[in-house]
Design a protein around this motif. Structure first.
Motif, PDB file in Angstrom:
ATOM      1  N   THR A  33      -9.369  30.226 -18.156  1.00  0.00           N
ATOM      2  CA  THR A  33     -10.397  29.522 -17.807  1.00  0.00           C
ATOM      3  C   THR A  33     -10.009  27.939 -18.074  1.00  0.00           C
ATOM      4  OG1 THR A  33     -12.246  31.033 -18.108  1.00  0.00           O
ATOM      5  CG2 THR A  33     -12.885  28.720 -18.130  1.00  0.00           C
ATOM      6  N   HIS A  34      -9.348  27.687 -19.271  1.00  0.00           N
ATOM      7  CA  HIS A  34      -8.727  26.474 -19.685  1.00  0.00           C
ATOM      8  C   HIS A  34      -7.799  26.061 -18.456  1.00  0.00           C
ATOM      9  CE1 HIS A  34     -10.968  26.661 -23.005  1.00  0.00           C
ATOM     10  NE2 HIS A  34     -10.321  27.307 -23.794  1.00  0.00           N
ATOM     11  N   LEU A  35      -7.094  26.826 -18.131  1.00  0.00           N
ATOM     12  CA  LEU A  35      -5.967  26.368 -17.086  1.00  0.00           C
ATOM     13  C   LEU A  35      -6.741  26.057 -15.866  1.00  0.00           C
ATOM     14  CD1 LEU A  35      -3.288  29.288 -17.470  1.00  0.00           C
ATOM     15  CD2 LEU A  35      -3.276  26.731 -18.581  1.00  0.00           C
ATOM     16  N   HIS A  36      -7.793  26.916 -15.159  1.00  0.00           N
ATOM     17  CA  HIS A  36      -8.391  26.875 -13.981  1.00  0.00           C
ATOM     18  C   HIS A  36      -9.049  25.302 -14.085  1.00  0.00           C
ATOM     19  CE1 HIS A  36     -10.984  27.567 -10.637  1.00  0.00           C
ATOM     20  NE2 HIS A  36     -12.048  27.187 -11.275  1.00  0.00           N
ATOM     21  N   HIS A  37      -9.833  25.196 -15.391  1.00  0.00           N
ATOM     22  CA  HIS A  37     -10.684  23.751 -15.405  1.00  0.00           C
ATOM     23  C   HIS A  37      -9.525  22.452 -15.444  1.00  0.00           C
ATOM     24  CE1 HIS A  37     -14.423  25.764 -17.404  1.00  0.00           C
ATOM     25  NE2 HIS A  37     -14.101  26.029 -15.902  1.00  0.00           N
ATOM     26  N   ALA A  38      -8.353  22.772 -15.800  1.00  0.00           N
ATOM     27  CA  ALA A  38      -7.383  21.688 -15.722  1.00  0.00           C
ATOM     28  C   ALA A  38      -6.842  21.415 -14.150  1.00  0.00           C
ATOM     29  CB  ALA A  38      -5.979  22.057 -16.734  1.00  0.00           C
ATOM     30  N   MET A 129      15.414  33.267 -14.401  1.00  0.00           N
ATOM     31  CA  MET A 129      14.318  32.993 -14.799  1.00  0.00           C
ATOM     32  C   MET A 129      14.423  32.412 -16.511  1.00  0.00           C
ATOM     33  SD  MET A 129      12.516  36.422 -13.109  1.00  0.00           S
ATOM     34  CE  MET A 129      13.040  36.948 -11.590  1.00  0.00           C
ATOM     35  N   HIS A 130      13.104  31.914 -16.810  1.00  0.00           N
ATOM     36  CA  HIS A 130      13.109  31.613 -18.379  1.00  0.00           C
ATOM     37  C   HIS A 130      12.023  32.206 -18.795  1.00  0.00           C
ATOM     38  CE1 HIS A 130      15.774  28.369 -16.496  1.00  0.00           C
ATOM     39  NE2 HIS A 130      14.916  28.361 -15.494  1.00  0.00           N
ATOM     40  N   ALA A 131      12.280  32.889 -20.037  1.00  0.00           N
ATOM     41  CA  ALA A 131      11.230  33.550 -20.704  1.00  0.00           C
ATOM     42  C   ALA A 131      10.926  32.738 -22.372  1.00  0.00           C
ATOM     43  CB  ALA A 131      11.623  34.678 -20.986  1.00  0.00           C
ATOM     44  N   LEU A 132       9.504  32.437 -22.412  1.00  0.00           N
ATOM     45  CA  LEU A 132       9.274  32.310 -23.962  1.00  0.00           C
ATOM     46  C   LEU A 132       8.361  33.352 -24.628  1.00  0.00           C
ATOM     47  CD1 LEU A 132       8.210  28.528 -22.748  1.00  0.00           C
ATOM     48  CD2 LEU A 132      10.278  29.502 -24.134  1.00  0.00           C
ATOM     49  N   ASP A 133       8.614  33.653 -25.795  1.00  0.00           N
ATOM     50  CA  ASP A 133       7.468  34.534 -26.516  1.00  0.00           C
ATOM     51  C   ASP A 133       6.804  33.323 -27.322  1.00  0.00           C
ATOM     52  OD1 ASP A 133      10.407  34.572 -27.751  1.00  0.00           O
ATOM     53  OD2 ASP A 133       9.101  34.846 -29.666  1.00  0.00           O
ATOM     54  N   ALA A 134       5.390  33.609 -26.995  1.00  0.00           N
ATOM     55  CA  ALA A 134       4.416  32.585 -27.682  1.00  0.00           C
ATOM     56  C   ALA A 134       3.092  33.201 -28.057  1.00  0.00           C
ATOM     57  CB  ALA A 134       4.275  31.561 -26.645  1.00  0.00           C
ATOM     58  N   PRO A 135       3.265  34.213 -29.007  1.00  0.00           N
ATOM     59  CA  PRO A 135       1.973  34.771 -29.478  1.00  0.00           C
ATOM     60  C   PRO A 135       1.029  33.520 -30.125  1.00  0.00           C
ATOM     61  CG  PRO A 135       3.663  35.335 -31.121  1.00  0.00           C
ATOM     62  CD  PRO A 135       4.167  34.612 -29.846  1.00  0.00           C
ATOM     63  N   VAL A 136      -0.268  34.037 -30.378  1.00  0.00           N
ATOM     64  CA  VAL A 136      -1.247  33.040 -30.702  1.00  0.00           C
ATOM     65  C   VAL A 136      -2.145  33.595 -31.945  1.00  0.00           C
ATOM     66  CG1 VAL A 136      -1.470  32.469 -28.258  1.00  0.00           C
ATOM     67  CG2 VAL A 136      -3.101  34.169 -29.224  1.00  0.00           C
ATOM     68  N   SER A 137      -2.618  32.503 -32.648  1.00  0.00           N
ATOM     69  CA  SER A 137      -3.589  33.070 -33.718  1.00  0.00           C
ATOM     70  C   SER A 137      -4.884  32.191 -33.392  1.00  0.00           C
ATOM     71  CB  SER A 137      -2.936  32.779 -35.019  1.00  0.00           C
ATOM     72  OG  SER A 137      -3.845  33.073 -36.206  1.00  0.00           O
ATOM     73  N   GLY A 138      -5.903  32.637 -33.841  1.00  0.00           N
ATOM     74  CA  GLY A 138      -7.250  31.879 -33.801  1.00  0.00           C
ATOM     75  C   GLY A 138      -8.518  32.584 -33.171  1.00  0.00           C
ATOM     76  N   GLY A 139      -8.160  33.939 -32.712  1.00  0.00           N
ATOM     77  CA  GLY A 139      -9.137  34.872 -32.137  1.00  0.00           C
ATOM     78  C   GLY A 139      -9.978  34.093 -31.099  1.00  0.00           C
ATOM     79  N   ASP A 140     -11.103  34.914 -30.935  1.00  0.00           N
ATOM     80  CA  ASP A 140     -12.028  34.507 -29.812  1.00  0.00           C
ATOM     81  C   ASP A 140     -12.510  32.921 -29.875  1.00  0.00           C
ATOM     82  OD1 ASP A 140     -13.581  35.341 -32.068  1.00  0.00           O
ATOM     83  OD2 ASP A 140     -15.226  35.771 -30.712  1.00  0.00           O
ATOM     84  N   VAL A 141     -12.585  32.642 -31.034  1.00  0.00           N
ATOM     85  CA  VAL A 141     -13.271  31.230 -31.150  1.00  0.00           C
ATOM     86  C   VAL A 141     -12.116  30.270 -30.788  1.00  0.00           C
ATOM     87  CG1 VAL A 141     -14.124  29.662 -32.940  1.00  0.00           C
ATOM     88  CG2 VAL A 141     -14.718  31.824 -33.025  1.00  0.00           C
ATOM     89  N   GLY A 142     -10.728  30.428 -31.511  1.00  0.00           N
ATOM     90  CA  GLY A 142      -9.882  29.562 -30.952  1.00  0.00           C
ATOM     91  C   GLY A 142      -9.821  29.582 -29.612  1.00  0.00           C
ATOM     92  N   ALA A 143      -9.548  30.779 -28.726  1.00  0.00           N
ATOM     93  CA  ALA A 143      -9.394  30.804 -27.272  1.00  0.00           C
ATOM     94  C   ALA A 143     -10.486  30.075 -26.780  1.00  0.00           C
ATOM     95  CB  ALA A 143      -9.150  32.422 -26.927  1.00  0.00           C
ATOM     96  N   ARG A 144     -11.910  30.166 -27.120  1.00  0.00           N
ATOM     97  CA  ARG A 144     -12.808  29.260 -26.317  1.00  0.00           C
ATOM     98  C   ARG A 144     -12.509  27.957 -26.752  1.00  0.00           C
ATOM     99  NH1 ARG A 144     -16.145  33.379 -28.497  1.00  0.00           N
ATOM    100  NH2 ARG A 144     -17.011  31.787 -30.151  1.00  0.00           N
ATOM    101  N   ASN A 145     -12.344  27.488 -27.808  1.00  0.00           N
ATOM    102  CA  ASN A 145     -12.260  26.118 -28.012  1.00  0.00           C
ATOM    103  C   ASN A 145     -10.884  25.610 -27.821  1.00  0.00           C
ATOM    104  OD1 ASN A 145     -14.808  26.241 -29.000  1.00  0.00           O
ATOM    105  ND2 ASN A 145     -14.141  26.702 -31.006  1.00  0.00           N
ATOM    106  N   ALA A 146     -10.024  26.402 -27.056  1.00  0.00           N
ATOM    107  CA  ALA A 146      -8.504  25.737 -26.675  1.00  0.00           C
ATOM    108  C   ALA A 146      -7.821  25.203 -28.067  1.00  0.00           C
ATOM    109  CB  ALA A 146      -8.601  24.521 -25.643  1.00  0.00           C
TER     110      ALA A 146
END
Length: 304
Positions: A33-38, A129-146
């Motif tokens: 959703t953040h990507l779409h809104h951008a 092609m080009h690959a990045l490994d980019a795991p995340v931390s922050g859970g649902d709250v971090g995802a919602r708040n970017a």
């Protein structure tokens, strides 16, 4: 900055870039959703189309397979469940690496195996092609708040190109090194969380058993030396009896398994993590694998 590098970075502008997004679960839906809104045109694939319905209603586009999605996108973000899912999505017969165009940047944000991240990086490079490994931390709250923490492994130039997109989803974004380094960093993160969550649960059990008001106790300790993200964000959910997942127990068990295997490969022992893995296994066996990681508290409730 020289001209070719400026062009390389600007190619990921919303006007010139179609982004593919694979996986729209607890975190992925907010991230897409953040990507779409951008202003990016976002194409989605997930195994269950019904999960994507709210995003499609916002104007995102559906792809019937990873191969169909790959053919339409210059950048593809994935965040799925398990390493086996990552392997299928990237390396399977209908996988991204067999159908994306040369120059495509592939960003796997799943918590997965460092060794698999290196395999994908190598396979992508062989195909231009080009690959990045980019795991995340922050859970649902971090995802919602970017506001996710994003830990990245891969080539510096590719990271620089992808960073504006990553910044739409996170606030703490650091390239940790070459391919696999992002996944190793996420293992460090999960190791720290595992033992900390045991401490949070035991602290609340102690407070309640001593006849204290857990919410009042939390106000006293959350900003002191005991403070942590889990204490600040998840302890209030425990006190309120809310155990919906910001991050699933079953996925945390998977992460701990990856960390323990990596530790074994490096000939180190992590007894705190071994204990956490055992306790979470008991929690899953009791039927709580689809609840949030803070549901570990229920083990003490069940064993009173």
């Amino acid at each position: 900055m020289n001209d070719w590098k400026r062009k390389w970075i600007m190619m990921f502008s919303p006007e010139q870039t179609t982004i593919g997004f694979v996986g729209v679960g607890v975190m992925g839906a907010s991230m897409a959703t953040h990507l779409h809104h951008a202003g990016y045109e976002v194409h989605l694939y997930t195994r269950t189309k019904a999960k994507a319905k709210p995003l499609l209603e916002k104007g995102m586009h559906w792809a019937d397979s990873p191969s169909e999605l790959a053919k339409q996108c210059q950048c593809i973000v994935t965040i799925v469940g398990y390493p086996r899912d990552v392997e299928e999505i990237y390396l399977g017969e209908n996988g991204l690496l067999h159908h994306a165009s040369p120059g495509c940047v592939l960003i796997d944000m799943t918590t997965s195996s460092p060794l698999l991240a290196k395999r994908i990086y190598k396979a992508a490079a062989e195909r231009g092609m080009h690959a990045l490994d980019a795991p995340v931390s922050g859970g649902d709250v971090g995802a919602r708040n970017a506001a996710l923490s994003i830990m990245v492994g891969g080539d510096a130039e590719v990271f620089q190109r992808a960073e504006p997109i990553l910044r739409l989803m996170g606030s703490n974004i650091i390239r940790q090194g070459e391919a696999g380094a992002g996944q190793h960093t996420k293992m460090v993160n999960q190791i720290a969380i595992a033992s900390n969550m045991i401490g949070v649960c035991e602290a609340l059990v102690y407070a309640k058993s001593a006849g204290l008001d857990p919410a009042s106790v939390l106000n006293s300790i959350e900003t002191g030396a005991a403070g942590s993200w889990s204490l600040q964000h998840l302890a209030p959910r425990i006190i309120a009896g809310r155990f919906e997942p910001g991050f699933f127990v079953k996925h945390f068990i998977k992460d701990m398994g990856i960390a323990l295997q990596s530790a074994e490969d490096m000939a180190i022992r992590l007894p705190g993590l071994e204990l956490a893995r055992k306790l979470y296994g008991e929690l899953a066996d009791a039927g709580f694998e689809d609840e949030g990681t803070h549901a570990l508290y229920k083990l003490w409730e069940m064993n009173k």
